[in-house]
Scaffold this motif. Sequence first.
Motif, PDB file in Angstrom:
ATOM      1  N   MET A 163       0.841  -1.178   0.000  1.00  0.00           N
ATOM      2  CA  MET A 163       0.000   0.000   0.000  1.00  0.00           C
ATOM      3  C   MET A 163       0.887   1.243   0.000  1.00  0.00           C
ATOM      4  SD  MET A 163      -2.834   1.475   2.712  1.00  0.00           S
ATOM      5  CE  MET A 163      -3.322  -0.116   3.225  1.00  0.00           C
ATOM      6  N   THR A 164       0.583   2.177  -0.885  1.00  0.00           N
ATOM      7  CA  THR A 164       1.329   3.417  -0.970  1.00  0.00           C
ATOM      8  C   THR A 164       0.502   4.525  -0.336  1.00  0.00           C
ATOM      9  OG1 THR A 164       2.264   2.674  -3.055  1.00  0.00           O
ATOM     10  CG2 THR A 164       2.525   4.982  -2.520  1.00  0.00           C
ATOM     11  N   THR A 165       1.103   5.191   0.634  1.00  0.00           N
ATOM     12  CA  THR A 165       0.394   6.238   1.365  1.00  0.00           C
ATOM     13  C   THR A 165       1.055   7.582   1.132  1.00  0.00           C
ATOM     14  OG1 THR A 165      -0.240   4.662   3.081  1.00  0.00           O
ATOM     15  CG2 THR A 165      -0.355   6.989   3.660  1.00  0.00           C
ATOM     16  N   LEU A 166       0.250   8.582   0.862  1.00  0.00           N
ATOM     17  CA  LEU A 166       0.725   9.952   0.796  1.00  0.00           C
ATOM     18  C   LEU A 166       0.515  10.562   2.171  1.00  0.00           C
ATOM     19  CD1 LEU A 166       1.670  12.553  -0.621  1.00  0.00           C
ATOM     20  CD2 LEU A 166      -0.730  12.943  -1.257  1.00  0.00           C
ATOM     21  N   HIS A 167       1.590  11.024   2.778  1.00  0.00           N
ATOM     22  CA  HIS A 167       1.517  11.677   4.083  1.00  0.00           C
ATOM     23  C   HIS A 167       1.484  13.178   3.843  1.00  0.00           C
ATOM     24  CE1 HIS A 167       2.412   7.969   6.284  1.00  0.00           C
ATOM     25  NE2 HIS A 167       3.131   7.686   5.221  1.00  0.00           N
ATOM     26  N   GLY A 169       9.880   4.359   1.088  1.00  0.00           N
ATOM     27  CA  GLY A 169       8.660   4.475   0.313  1.00  0.00           C
ATOM     28  C   GLY A 169       7.703   5.523   0.833  1.00  0.00           C
ATOM     29  N   LYS A 170       8.153   6.344   1.747  1.00  0.00           N
ATOM     30  CA  LYS A 170       7.291   7.355   2.344  1.00  0.00           C
ATOM     31  C   LYS A 170       7.292   8.601   1.470  1.00  0.00           C
ATOM     32  CE  LYS A 170       6.543   9.910   6.609  1.00  0.00           C
ATOM     33  NZ  LYS A 170       7.027  10.177   7.950  1.00  0.00           N
ATOM     34  N   VAL A 171       6.114   9.012   1.061  1.00  0.00           N
ATOM     35  CA  VAL A 171       5.966  10.213   0.263  1.00  0.00           C
ATOM     36  C   VAL A 171       5.253  11.231   1.137  1.00  0.00           C
ATOM     37  CG1 VAL A 171       4.966  11.210  -1.820  1.00  0.00           C
ATOM     38  CG2 VAL A 171       5.795   8.843  -1.841  1.00  0.00           C
ATOM     39  N   THR A 172       5.878  12.404   1.293  1.00  0.00           N
ATOM     40  CA  THR A 172       5.314  13.427   2.163  1.00  0.00           C
ATOM     41  C   THR A 172       5.116  14.719   1.392  1.00  0.00           C
ATOM     42  OG1 THR A 172       6.426  12.486   4.083  1.00  0.00           O
ATOM     43  CG2 THR A 172       5.647  14.739   4.301  1.00  0.00           C
ATOM     44  N   LEU A 173       3.975  15.321   1.584  1.00  0.00           N
ATOM     45  CA  LEU A 173       3.665  16.635   1.048  1.00  0.00           C
ATOM     46  C   LEU A 173       3.424  17.531   2.245  1.00  0.00           C
ATOM     47  CD1 LEU A 173       2.883  18.598  -1.240  1.00  0.00           C
ATOM     48  CD2 LEU A 173       0.571  17.630  -1.132  1.00  0.00           C
ATOM     49  N   GLN A 174       4.219  18.587   2.361  1.00  0.00           N
ATOM     50  CA  GLN A 174       4.079  19.459   3.523  1.00  0.00           C
ATOM     51  C   GLN A 174       3.626  20.838   3.095  1.00  0.00           C
ATOM     52  OE1 GLN A 174       7.253  19.438   6.312  1.00  0.00           O
ATOM     53  NE2 GLN A 174       6.390  21.073   7.539  1.00  0.00           N
ATOM     54  N   PHE A 175       2.614  21.335   3.777  1.00  0.00           N
ATOM     55  CA  PHE A 175       2.114  22.682   3.551  1.00  0.00           C
ATOM     56  C   PHE A 175       2.625  23.569   4.672  1.00  0.00           C
ATOM     57  CE2 PHE A 175      -0.909  20.043   1.275  1.00  0.00           C
ATOM     58  CZ  PHE A 175      -1.093  20.750   0.097  1.00  0.00           C
ATOM     59  N   GLY A 176       2.874  24.831   4.354  1.00  0.00           N
ATOM     60  CA  GLY A 176       3.396  25.758   5.336  1.00  0.00           C
ATOM     61  C   GLY A 176       2.381  26.230   6.348  1.00  0.00           C
ATOM     62  N   SER A 177       1.104  26.161   5.980  1.00  0.00           N
ATOM     63  CA  SER A 177       0.058  26.598   6.913  1.00  0.00           C
ATOM     64  C   SER A 177      -1.221  25.817   6.637  1.00  0.00           C
ATOM     65  CB  SER A 177      -0.216  28.099   6.762  1.00  0.00           C
ATOM     66  OG  SER A 177      -0.885  28.356   5.532  1.00  0.00           O
ATOM     67  N   TYR A 178      -2.102  25.874   7.600  1.00  0.00           N
ATOM     68  CA  TYR A 178      -3.408  25.247   7.450  1.00  0.00           C
ATOM     69  C   TYR A 178      -4.164  25.879   6.279  1.00  0.00           C
ATOM     70  CZ  TYR A 178      -8.111  23.639   8.522  1.00  0.00           C
ATOM     71  OH  TYR A 178      -9.361  23.076   8.441  1.00  0.00           O
ATOM     72  N   ASP A 179      -4.039  27.200   6.140  1.00  0.00           N
ATOM     73  CA  ASP A 179      -4.703  27.897   5.039  1.00  0.00           C
ATOM     74  C   ASP A 179      -4.236  27.369   3.684  1.00  0.00           C
ATOM     75  OD1 ASP A 179      -6.098  29.454   6.843  1.00  0.00           O
ATOM     76  OD2 ASP A 179      -4.750  31.169   6.676  1.00  0.00           O
ATOM     77  N   ASP A 180      -2.926  27.114   3.554  1.00  0.00           N
ATOM     78  CA  ASP A 180      -2.390  26.559   2.308  1.00  0.00           C
ATOM     79  C   ASP A 180      -3.001  25.191   2.014  1.00  0.00           C
ATOM     80  OD1 ASP A 180      -0.753  28.790   2.079  1.00  0.00           O
ATOM     81  OD2 ASP A 180       1.022  27.764   2.869  1.00  0.00           O
ATOM     82  N   LEU A 181      -3.129  24.372   3.042  1.00  0.00           N
ATOM     83  CA  LEU A 181      -3.719  23.042   2.878  1.00  0.00           C
ATOM     84  C   LEU A 181      -5.170  23.143   2.404  1.00  0.00           C
ATOM     85  CD1 LEU A 181      -3.878  19.903   3.353  1.00  0.00           C
ATOM     86  CD2 LEU A 181      -4.623  20.476   5.665  1.00  0.00           C
ATOM     87  N   ILE A 201      -4.405   8.524   1.832  1.00  0.00           N
ATOM     88  CA  ILE A 201      -3.824   9.808   2.232  1.00  0.00           C
ATOM     89  C   ILE A 201      -3.973   9.912   3.746  1.00  0.00           C
ATOM     90  CG2 ILE A 201      -4.051  12.314   2.170  1.00  0.00           C
ATOM     91  CD1 ILE A 201      -5.092  12.072  -0.690  1.00  0.00           C
ATOM     92  N   GLU A 202      -2.869  10.195   4.411  1.00  0.00           N
ATOM     93  CA  GLU A 202      -2.894  10.443   5.855  1.00  0.00           C
ATOM     94  C   GLU A 202      -2.467  11.885   6.084  1.00  0.00           C
ATOM     95  OE1 GLU A 202      -0.476   7.650   7.983  1.00  0.00           O
ATOM     96  OE2 GLU A 202      -1.715   5.949   7.371  1.00  0.00           O
ATOM     97  N   MET A 203      -3.183  12.575   6.960  1.00  0.00           N
ATOM     98  CA  MET A 203      -2.870  13.973   7.240  1.00  0.00           C
ATOM     99  C   MET A 203      -2.506  14.164   8.703  1.00  0.00           C
ATOM    100  SD  MET A 203      -5.651  16.160   5.147  1.00  0.00           S
ATOM    101  CE  MET A 203      -6.207  15.667   3.528  1.00  0.00           C
ATOM    102  N   HIS A 204      -1.466  14.953   8.900  1.00  0.00           N
ATOM    103  CA  HIS A 204      -1.081  15.370  10.249  1.00  0.00           C
ATOM    104  C   HIS A 204      -1.114  16.889  10.250  1.00  0.00           C
ATOM    105  CE1 HIS A 204       0.933  15.756  14.080  1.00  0.00           C
ATOM    106  NE2 HIS A 204       1.696  16.664  13.515  1.00  0.00           N
ATOM    107  N   ILE A 205      -1.952  17.432  11.103  1.00  0.00           N
ATOM    108  CA  ILE A 205      -2.094  18.884  11.158  1.00  0.00           C
ATOM    109  C   ILE A 205      -1.738  19.366  12.547  1.00  0.00           C
ATOM    110  CG2 ILE A 205      -3.696  20.811  10.922  1.00  0.00           C
ATOM    111  CD1 ILE A 205      -5.337  19.007   9.024  1.00  0.00           C
TER     112      ILE A 205
END
Length: 138
Positions: free
Chosen positions: A1-5, A35-47, A117-121
């Motif tokens: 399973m491939t997960t986008l973090h 195999g970890k792929v992470t997309l990071q946003f600078g702020s909640y507003d950006d997300l 997709i897993e999100m950490h905020i």
Amino acid sequence: MTTLHIAVGDREQLREDTLQFVQAAESDGFDDEDGKVTLQFGSYDDLVESLTPLRLELIQAIAEHTPESMREAARLVDRDVSDVHSDLKQLEVLGILELEEGGPGGAMQPIVPFDRIEMHIDYPLVGGVDDGGTPASV
């Protein structure tokens, strides 16, 4: 399973992480074995601006039904093709999906390379309390 973090963090930490990533890649020290792929946003507003409910619905429909074209993806979510095209281009820029040639008649086929997709905020309610963080915008 491939997960986008997907993570949300402060802009300074995002800048530092990006610099470390680039330095590691340039020195061939990049390790994608995990195999970890992470997309990071600078702020909640950006997300919230980038991953709207309509875009999340589109991502899910593509992952579930693997449409052969942008037009077919638009039909899956019952939306205008030009709006879906714009969303697909933005999601491609973010790295959430890929647009590949090869659909019927040379159409661009949207492909979601993730199963989940897993999100950490990190959303501080009070800024500057022992963590030196900046207050989150609303």
